[in-house]
Design a protein around this motif. Structure first.
Motif, PDB file in Angstrom:
ATOM      1  N   VAL A 101       8.926  -3.631  -5.459  1.00 30.23           N
ATOM      2  CA  VAL A 101       9.897  -3.162  -4.476  1.00 30.23           C
ATOM      3  C   VAL A 101       9.288  -3.348  -3.087  1.00 30.23           C
ATOM      4  CG1 VAL A 101      11.200  -1.149  -3.650  1.00 30.23           C
ATOM      5  CG2 VAL A 101      10.821  -1.454  -6.120  1.00 30.23           C
ATOM      6  N   SER A 102      10.045  -4.012  -2.193  1.00 26.67           N
ATOM      7  CA  SER A 102       9.578  -4.203  -0.806  1.00 26.67           C
ATOM      8  C   SER A 102      10.140  -3.103   0.082  1.00 26.67           C
ATOM      9  CB  SER A 102      10.049  -5.546  -0.268  1.00 26.67           C
ATOM     10  OG  SER A 102       9.555  -6.564  -1.096  1.00 26.67           O
ATOM     11  N   VAL A 103       9.284  -2.608   0.945  1.00 28.09           N
ATOM     12  CA  VAL A 103       9.670  -1.508   1.836  1.00 28.09           C
ATOM     13  C   VAL A 103       9.536  -2.007   3.270  1.00 28.09           C
ATOM     14  CG1 VAL A 103       9.054   0.829   2.576  1.00 28.09           C
ATOM     15  CG2 VAL A 103       8.935   0.198   0.144  1.00 28.09           C
ATOM     16  N   TYR A 104      10.577  -1.794   4.094  1.00 22.71           N
ATOM     17  CA  TYR A 104      10.580  -2.337   5.455  1.00 22.71           C
ATOM     18  C   TYR A 104      11.309  -1.389   6.396  1.00 22.71           C
ATOM     19  CZ  TYR A 104      15.356  -3.489   4.131  1.00 22.71           C
ATOM     20  OH  TYR A 104      16.653  -3.387   3.703  1.00 22.71           O
ATOM     21  N   GLY A 105      11.204  -1.666   7.676  1.00 23.76           N
ATOM     22  CA  GLY A 105      11.994  -0.947   8.665  1.00 23.76           C
ATOM     23  C   GLY A 105      11.253   0.188   9.348  1.00 23.76           C
ATOM     24  N   GLU A 106      12.020   1.212   9.679  1.00 25.83           N
ATOM     25  CA  GLU A 106      11.526   2.302  10.529  1.00 25.83           C
ATOM     26  C   GLU A 106      10.664   3.275   9.743  1.00 25.83           C
ATOM     27  OE1 GLU A 106      12.063   1.994  13.595  1.00 25.83           O
ATOM     28  OE2 GLU A 106      13.794   0.660  13.745  1.00 25.83           O
ATOM     29  N   ALA A 107       9.490   2.799   9.360  1.00 24.43           N
ATOM     30  CA  ALA A 107       8.562   3.651   8.619  1.00 24.43           C
ATOM     31  C   ALA A 107       7.146   3.184   8.927  1.00 24.43           C
ATOM     32  CB  ALA A 107       8.831   3.554   7.118  1.00 24.43           C
ATOM     33  N   GLU A 108       6.194   4.074   8.758  1.00 27.03           N
ATOM     34  CA  GLU A 108       4.802   3.692   9.071  1.00 27.03           C
ATOM     35  C   GLU A 108       4.208   2.789   7.989  1.00 27.03           C
ATOM     36  OE1 GLU A 108       2.333   7.092   9.957  1.00 27.03           O
ATOM     37  OE2 GLU A 108       3.946   7.950  11.184  1.00 27.03           O
ATOM     38  N   VAL A 109       4.670   2.965   6.770  1.00 29.58           N
ATOM     39  CA  VAL A 109       4.098   2.198   5.660  1.00 29.58           C
ATOM     40  C   VAL A 109       5.103   1.145   5.213  1.00 29.58           C
ATOM     41  CG1 VAL A 109       3.135   2.339   3.330  1.00 29.58           C
ATOM     42  CG2 VAL A 109       2.814   4.247   4.927  1.00 29.58           C
ATOM     43  N   HIS A 110       4.692  -0.105   5.267  1.00 27.67           N
ATOM     44  CA  HIS A 110       5.530  -1.218   4.786  1.00 27.67           C
ATOM     45  C   HIS A 110       4.790  -1.926   3.669  1.00 27.67           C
ATOM     46  CE1 HIS A 110       7.538  -1.873   8.996  1.00 27.67           C
ATOM     47  NE2 HIS A 110       7.882  -0.726   8.431  1.00 27.67           N
ATOM     48  N   GLY A 111       5.475  -2.826   2.986  1.00 29.52           N
ATOM     49  CA  GLY A 111       4.765  -3.669   2.025  1.00 29.52           C
ATOM     50  C   GLY A 111       5.544  -3.840   0.743  1.00 29.52           C
ATOM     51  N   THR A 112       4.931  -4.565  -0.168  1.00 25.53           N
ATOM     52  CA  THR A 112       5.541  -4.804  -1.475  1.00 25.53           C
ATOM     53  C   THR A 112       4.686  -4.081  -2.509  1.00 25.53           C
ATOM     54  OG1 THR A 112       6.443  -6.886  -0.717  1.00 25.53           O
ATOM     55  CG2 THR A 112       6.252  -6.611  -3.096  1.00 25.53           C
ATOM     56  N   PHE A 113       5.344  -3.255  -3.285  1.00 23.99           N
ATOM     57  CA  PHE A 113       4.630  -2.364  -4.195  1.00 23.99           C
ATOM     58  C   PHE A 113       5.055  -2.638  -5.632  1.00 23.99           C
ATOM     59  CE2 PHE A 113       5.159  -0.408  -0.098  1.00 23.99           C
ATOM     60  CZ  PHE A 113       3.904   0.113   0.182  1.00 23.99           C
ATOM     61  N   ASP A 114       4.075  -2.647  -6.498  1.00 25.24           N
ATOM     62  CA  ASP A 114       4.370  -2.745  -7.935  1.00 25.24           C
ATOM     63  C   ASP A 114       5.086  -1.494  -8.399  1.00 25.24           C
ATOM     64  OD1 ASP A 114       3.540  -5.116  -8.754  1.00 25.24           O
ATOM     65  OD2 ASP A 114       1.641  -4.445  -9.653  1.00 25.24           O
ATOM     66  N   LEU A 115       6.005  -1.675  -9.317  1.00 27.61           N
ATOM     67  CA  LEU A 115       6.728  -0.510  -9.820  1.00 27.61           C
ATOM     68  C   LEU A 115       5.753   0.544 -10.368  1.00 27.61           C
ATOM     69  CD1 LEU A 115       9.486   0.752 -10.384  1.00 27.61           C
ATOM     70  CD2 LEU A 115       9.441  -0.337 -12.624  1.00 27.61           C
ATOM     71  N   GLU A 116       4.740   0.095 -11.107  1.00 23.88           N
ATOM     72  CA  GLU A 116       3.770   1.041 -11.693  1.00 23.88           C
ATOM     73  C   GLU A 116       3.142   1.883 -10.588  1.00 23.88           C
ATOM     74  OE1 GLU A 116       4.319  -1.882 -13.119  1.00 23.88           O
ATOM     75  OE2 GLU A 116       4.942  -0.933 -14.993  1.00 23.88           O
ATOM     76  N   ASP A 117       2.836   1.226  -9.473  1.00 23.62           N
ATOM     77  CA  ASP A 117       2.234   1.918  -8.338  1.00 23.62           C
ATOM     78  C   ASP A 117       3.224   2.971  -7.798  1.00 23.62           C
ATOM     79  OD1 ASP A 117       0.918   2.648  -6.074  1.00 23.62           O
ATOM     80  OD2 ASP A 117       1.160   0.739  -5.033  1.00 23.62           O
ATOM     81  N   LEU A 118       4.479   2.584  -7.675  1.00 22.33           N
ATOM     82  CA  LEU A 118       5.474   3.513  -7.123  1.00 22.33           C
ATOM     83  C   LEU A 118       5.698   4.711  -8.042  1.00 22.33           C
ATOM     84  CD1 LEU A 118       8.150   1.055  -5.693  1.00 22.33           C
ATOM     85  CD2 LEU A 118       6.332   2.257  -4.485  1.00 22.33           C
TER      86      LEU A 118
END
Ligand code: MTE
Length: 315
Positions: A101-118
């Motif tokens: 899952v990729s996370v973007y936009g108005e947040a301090e933490v961005h990136g692409t995360f493995d589902l297991e990690d999430l």
């Protein structure tokens, strides 16, 4: 009657009555030795791996859940076709691992995360929620998941984050329905940030104590129980924090029919049908029709989010 794009709107999807008479027909066809494709439509849904979770009675309704075959056999997931049985027949082609899952936009933490990690460190809960589709059918579902707020907090949204935008996987090879322009792909949904952070809003990974069947939105889907089902986006690969209201798929396809808010509201009809009552899937025919509840029965918990808003205009 005004019917705009997409040509196949929810109202045009097989009504439940027709679906069930089709099932009866199917049974006859099977007796006559019909094709294996038809057989697959009647097969019980495959069972996912068991999950570890606790029950959350505080957020569970006291209604009997639907059978698994209703929840995993009567679906809307246009990426696999528009018939109610198409997702259970064809969603087997979706590969749910590896998944990121990729996370973007108005947040301090961005990136692409493995589902297991999430999922690491998220305590899974079973919550029995009412689920109300905009097409006026409903289910009661024992979801397994965790509050979306627990996930979003990890990305540290900034004060400019007013909305959260979610996007489904786009891959016509795995999702053959995306080869057909019934909707603008990929499927996008969104919530206001306070709706996203509400404790009822759930990230779902399971159903009936087991890993979510593909047709129900594996491996990760949203469930917002006080809103029409189209807000509950499936197979999520992107989460974005935005300052502007996201352009969502159904509102973009027919803005006079599907609003951004989509709160369940028996007093505001869809332009082409009443929302005053609903048909509970799987209930005996005469008991199936029941009044629709404001906010799908969750008014005590969520009505305050919309104080001062005209819910006819913001449908
Ligand atoms: N998400 C995606 N990606 N594609 C879809 O077609 N359909 C929506 C919603 N999420 C849909 C989706 C609609 S209209 C409904 S009613 C629910 O999923 C259906 O969820 P269910 O099939 O698990 O009951």
């Amino acid at each position: 009657m005004k019917v705009r794009v997409p040509r196949i709107a929810p109202s045009e999807i097989t009504p439940q009555e027709v679906y069930f008479s089709r099932r009866t027909l199917l049974a006859g066809a099977l007796a006559a030795g019909a094709s294996t494709l038809l057989r697959a439509a009647e097969a019980p849904p495959p069972q996912g791996a068991p999950l570890k979770y606790s029950n959350n009675p505080q957020y569970s309704v006291k209604e009997a859940p639907n059978k698994l075959e209703d929840i995993a056999g009567y679906n809307n997931f246009y990426e696999f076709g528009t018939d109610k049985d198409a997702p259970s027949r064809y969603a087997g082609s979706l590969r749910t691992r590896p998944w990121s899952v990729s996370v973007y936009g108005e947040a301090e933490v961005h990136g692409t995360f493995d589902l297991e990690d999430l999922l690491k460190g998220q305590a899974l809960e079973e919550r029995i929620y009412r689920f109300r589709c905009v097409e006026a059918w409903s289910l009661v579902v024992p979801w397994v998941g965790f509050p979306l707020s627990n996930l979003l907090a990890r990305f540290k949204p900034t004060s400019r984050a007013k909305y959260v935008e979610f996007t489904t996987l786009y891959d016509p090879k795995q999702m053959p329905g995306q080869r057909v322009p019934v909707l603008t792909w990929p499927y996008v949904e969104g919530l206001r940030i306070d709706e996203a952070m509400h404790p009822l809003t759930l990230m779902v990974v399971g159903l009936y104590g087991r890993v979510l069947p593909n047709q129900d939105g594996a491996p990760l889907r949203l469930i917002v129980p006080w809103k029409y089902g189209f807000k509950s986006i499936k197979s999520i690969v992107k989460i974005g924090f935005t300052a502007q209201q996201p352009r969502t798929t159904w509102a973009g396809a027919a803005s006079n029919e599907y609003g951004f808010y989509a709160n369940v509201n028996p007093q505001v009809d869809h332009p082409r049908w009443s929302q005053a009552s609903e048909r509970r899937i799987g209930a005996p025919f005469l008991a199936a029709r029941r009044p629709t509840l404001p906010f799908n029965g969750y008014a005590n918990e969520v009505a305050s989010l919309y104080q001062g808003m005209d819910l006819r205009r913001n449908f």
